[in-house]
Design an enzyme around this catalytic site. Structure first.
Site, PDB file in Angstrom:
ATOM      1  N   GLU A  46      29.482 -15.011  89.901  1.00 18.72           N
ATOM      2  CA  GLU A  46      30.181 -14.716  89.155  1.00 18.72           C
ATOM      3  C   GLU A  46      31.237 -15.480  88.380  1.00 18.72           C
ATOM      4  O   GLU A  46      31.766 -16.322  89.184  1.00 18.72           O
ATOM      5  CB  GLU A  46      31.113 -13.365  90.271  1.00 18.72           C
ATOM      6  CG  GLU A  46      30.668 -12.389  90.666  1.00 18.72           C
ATOM      7  CD  GLU A  46      30.314 -11.162  89.982  1.00 18.72           C
ATOM      8  OE1 GLU A  46      30.578 -11.022  89.218  1.00 18.72           O
ATOM      9  OE2 GLU A  46      29.354 -10.543  90.440  1.00 18.72           O
ATOM     10  N   HIS A  76      25.021  -6.772  83.081  1.00 20.43           N
ATOM     11  CA  HIS A  76      26.040  -5.639  82.601  1.00 20.43           C
ATOM     12  C   HIS A  76      26.250  -6.132  81.549  1.00 20.43           C
ATOM     13  O   HIS A  76      26.886  -7.247  80.938  1.00 20.43           O
ATOM     14  CB  HIS A  76      26.970  -6.137  84.047  1.00 20.43           C
ATOM     15  CG  HIS A  76      26.890  -5.684  84.831  1.00 20.43           C
ATOM     16  ND1 HIS A  76      27.166  -5.701  85.992  1.00 20.43           N
ATOM     17  CD2 HIS A  76      25.650  -4.860  85.356  1.00 20.43           C
ATOM     18  CE1 HIS A  76      26.542  -5.522  87.644  1.00 20.43           C
ATOM     19  NE2 HIS A  76      25.955  -4.016  87.073  1.00 20.43           N
ATOM     20  N   HIS A 100      26.928 -12.925  86.009  1.00 21.77           N
ATOM     21  CA  HIS A 100      27.320 -12.013  86.169  1.00 21.77           C
ATOM     22  C   HIS A 100      29.190 -12.511  85.833  1.00 21.77           C
ATOM     23  O   HIS A 100      29.719 -13.488  85.148  1.00 21.77           O
ATOM     24  CB  HIS A 100      28.005 -11.262  87.422  1.00 21.77           C
ATOM     25  CG  HIS A 100      26.191 -10.506  87.900  1.00 21.77           C
ATOM     26  ND1 HIS A 100      26.312  -9.348  87.283  1.00 21.77           N
ATOM     27  CD2 HIS A 100      25.056 -10.787  87.857  1.00 21.77           C
ATOM     28  CE1 HIS A 100      25.401  -8.591  87.284  1.00 21.77           C
ATOM     29  NE2 HIS A 100      24.743  -9.278  87.835  1.00 21.77           N
ATOM     30  N   GLU A 104      29.772  -7.852  80.627  1.00 21.71           N
ATOM     31  CA  GLU A 104      29.827  -9.767  81.290  1.00 21.71           C
ATOM     32  C   GLU A 104      29.641 -10.561  80.251  1.00 21.71           C
ATOM     33  O   GLU A 104      28.361 -11.547  81.070  1.00 21.71           O
ATOM     34  CB  GLU A 104      29.016  -8.917  82.524  1.00 21.71           C
ATOM     35  CG  GLU A 104      30.673  -8.423  83.384  1.00 21.71           C
ATOM     36  CD  GLU A 104      29.787  -8.405  84.713  1.00 21.71           C
ATOM     37  OE1 GLU A 104      28.583  -8.828  85.803  1.00 21.71           O
ATOM     38  OE2 GLU A 104      29.834  -7.311  85.306  1.00 21.71           O
TER      39      GLU A 104
END
Length: 724
Positions: free
Chosen positions: A557, A327, A465, A330
């Site tokens: 994350e 993404h 991410h 990110e």
């Protein structure tokens, strides 16, 4: 009250310190109300970088691309500089206790929720909503931030409320400043109180600059008008530089950063390329840059290989990869991977044993930007103004994390329809035909990654991410399309170990007192969670990697803030450094070996390695070597290959972080040997003739036995029929 001081007044008696200069364009502070939303770039002034290098695989080299850059009239950075970085509402550098408000509708809409880009849950009304919302709709409402220390405030960034069901935002506001939170002065624009323009929708961040940067401790946002069909709700970030306070004896102790001498800033495509080139120049013996494809707009997907023998797969040496920037907005993962390149190079040159061991025993591949098109979009807006989704998708609007073939449901459907589920393939599931059609919506970036996976026998990977603090592991897709359901793989125990290794060594994830990012408390799961138990993701890269290749992959994350300001990058590197290193070291867990032909001693490719009680097989690489990640224990391992007799061994995996060697030698079946000899036109040796004769006799006996059984059964049925 102590008078508030302007920047000019402070210059004679104190030094203003800031970590990072950022960018503003088309914005003047002289005689203009600071209302326009402007571009904010969280990059420092660009330092001169070394020239770039050619890449492998016959692609156009970096030097040629730099020539194109020089021909581009927009090559030179056109962005001006903003004075101060964010105070830290979005990154959680500002504690909940530092945020107050005149009123709030309820706990879930309290002042602690007034943070830029904070996300709400699906349901309104819980304790984790998507903004601060005032209880009353009048011009006396305010959100206050205590900077704790004297701060040179330069601007405010505003957003509306994040909600599926409600539309609320502030359209204009005033800014007030104080040294004691008792006496307040309103920010002035000449002789009039400055009115700042806010939002026109809930999500787009809007920057308002103070006409005169002013030093104080407290700042208030005082809404004046708001969306006519809504109420007073906002999310905010404050820009400010901490100034030297002669009364603060511990001022220098508050400076945060890293001791590692790395390039801590955000790098656009050109700067990323230059940095990677500089690493290869510093460590030419252990690095190689290559490309795996191009994005939709033609930006190359660069990979840095770090190995003691770059460019070659070494027998028995596992292949590892980090992938960042799936993404595009990110951005932290991108910078951490670039930091990691520099760190491994520098520490290898220093002779740091841990890094030397990693480089000599592992072939490391680092892809900092899987979605460079999306990143360039987010980078243009800047770390604070990109919002929550700007640049997330590919140029074609594709979410790359849903763009891989859904192999999960193919496997599950086959298992349900098969008479014997154990006969259904549990690995190397082929790509379905629909996915290969010309009109299939498959991004070029996804195709490049799949080809990369098929070319290199990766053993372990992590996909970096941002926007949360948690480590997820497969399966990401749930059965029967359940929105949330724990969906473990056959290697669930080892995946949980992998996730725990990263989470337990991450300085923020491992902190039991940390604040949750948005609305989910992952600490109750020890900061790891099965992907399907969080939310279902059909066609994820993690699941595809596990079911189509030998590679185990998790998603990390990294932080609450998807695009941290450059001033936060040193501390984010320190938060993740140990995790990045220790996770790579897990590629040496379990068993490994080489599967060879008994006669030729050559490696056997595509041999199947089965581990008892683990319904997920792997296959050997082209040279016959294999790696099977396993937790400590005793395992029965069976290996078979087409044309060979199976072989079985018991392999012990210890607690030590190095693999157990389990080699296998396979013997060809007589029929396979006969086929090969006949193909060459050679004479059949006597030992093979005897084995084939014995094999035929065994088959004859077996078939005779089966015929006799059928005859006996038929005769028995006939006798029963006569007697009845």
């Amino acid at each position: 009250m102590a008078s508030l001081r302007s920047k000019r007044e402070l210059q004679k008696e104190t030094s203003v310190k800031w970590t990072e200069a950022v960018t503003v364009v088309e914005q003047s502070r002289d005689g203009v109300t600071p209302t326009a939303a402007t571009k904010l770039n969280s990059s420092t002034v660009k330092e001169k970088q070394p020239n770039s290098t050619d890449v492998s695989k016959g692609n156009k080299g970096m030097n040629e691309e730099e020539e194109e850059d020089r021909e581009d009239p927009k090559t030179k950075d056109e962005k001006a500089e903003l004075d101060c970085p964010p105070l830290g509402l979005e990154s959680l550098g500002v504690d909940d206790s530092q945020i107050r408000a005149s009123s709030h509708q309820r706990t879930g809409l309290g002042p602690h929720r007034g943070r830029l880009n904070i996300q709400s849950g699906i349901e309104d009304g819980d304790q984790y909503d998507g903004a601060w919302c005032a209880e009353f709709k009048d011009q006396h409402q305010w959100l206050e931030v205590d900077a704790i220390h004297l701060t040179l405030f330069t601007g405010v960034i505003l957003q509306g409320r994040n909600s599926i069901w409600s539309w609320d935002w502030v359209e204009t506001y005033k800014v007030q400043l104080s040294n004691d939170s008792v006496d307040w002065q309103t920010c002035m624009n000449g002789t009039e109180e400055a009115i700042f323009k806010g939002n026109q929708n809930p999500e787009t961040p809007v920057l308002g600059l103070l006409p005169v940067p002013t030093t104080a401790r407290f700042i208030r946002i005082n809404p004046q008008t708001w969306y006519s069909n809504g109420t007073i709700c906002l999310r905010a970030e404050v820009l400010g530089c901490r100034v030297h306070d002669p009364t603060d004896l511990n001022f220098d102790q508050h400076e945060r950063g890293s001791r590692d001498n790395l390039d801590f800033r955000h790098h656009d495509y050109k700067e990323m390329r230059k940095l990677m080139k500089s690493v290869t120049e510093e460590c030419p013996g252990i690095t190689r840059i290559y490309t795996i494809g191009k994005s939709y707009t033609g930006l190359k997907l660069y990979v840095m290989e770090i190995s003691d023998n770059p460019g070659k797969h070494e027998l028995g040496e596992p292949e590892f990869r980090y992938v960042a920037g799936m993404h595009g907005n990110e951005a932290l993962g991108r910078e951490l991977v670039l930091n990691l390149m520099q760190y491994l190079c520098k520490e290898y040159n220093k002779g740091t044993q841990r890094v030397v061991r990693l480089v000599t025993e592992t072939r490391i591949h680092l892809l900092p930007s899987m979605n460079p098109d999306g990143y360039e979009v987010a980078y243009e807006k800047g770390s604070e103004l990109a919002g929550w989704a700007e640049g997330r998708y590919s140029f074609e609007g594709i979410d790359l994390n849903h763009n891989f073939p859904d192999l999960n449901n193919i496997m599950w459907d086959d298992q349900e329809s098969a008479a014997d589920g154990t006969k259904v393939s549990n690995h190397y599931i082929p790509i379905p035909e629909y996915y290969t059609q010309e009109d299939a919506m498959v991004a070029p970036e996804t195709r490049a990654i799949i080809s990369w996976m098929q070319d290199i026998p990766f053993v372990l990977s992590a996909n970096l991410h941002g926007g949360e603090l948690v480590v997820t592991y497969p399966f990401d897709c749930t059965r029967d399309w359940a929105p949330q359901e724990d969906t473990p793989t056959a290697d669930d125990a080892f995946f949980r170990w992998l996730a725990t290794v990263y989470a337990s060594t991450h300085l923020v994830l491992a902190n039991p007192d940390r604040r949750i990012c948005h609305y989910e408390d992952f600490q109750m799961h020890n900061n790891i969670i099965n992907g399907g138990a969080w939310h279902t993701v059909p066609g994820s890269m993690n699941d595809f990697s596990y079911l189509h290749t030998n590679c185990f992959e998790v998603t990390v994350e990294l932080s609450c803030d998807k695009f941290p300001h450059a001033s936060e990058l040193p501390v984010e590197w320190e938060n993740n450094k140990e995790s990045l290193l220790v996770y790579m070291e897990q590629v040496h867990r379990g068993i490994k070996g080489v599967i060879r032909d008994k006669i030729t001693k050559q490696g056997i490719a595509n041999a199947v390695i089965k581990v008892e009680d683990h319904d997920h097989d792997i296959r050997s690489a082209n040279d016959g070597d294999y790696w099977r990640l396993l937790n400590p224990g005793e395992y029965k391992v069976v290996v078979w290959a087409e044309g060979y007799f199976p072989s079985m061994r018991r392999c012990h995996v210890g607690m030590e972080p190095h693999p157990t060697i389990c080699d296998f030698t396979l013997t060809k079946t007589p029929i396979q040997r006969l086929k090969e000899i006949r193909a060459k036109g050679e004479k059949i040796p006597k030992d093979l003739q005897l084995r084939l004769r014995a094999l035929r006799m065994r088959k004859l006996r077996a078939s005779t036995k089966a015929i006799n059984r059928r005859r006996e059964s038929q005769q028995m049925q006939m006798r029963r029929a006569r007697s009845s």
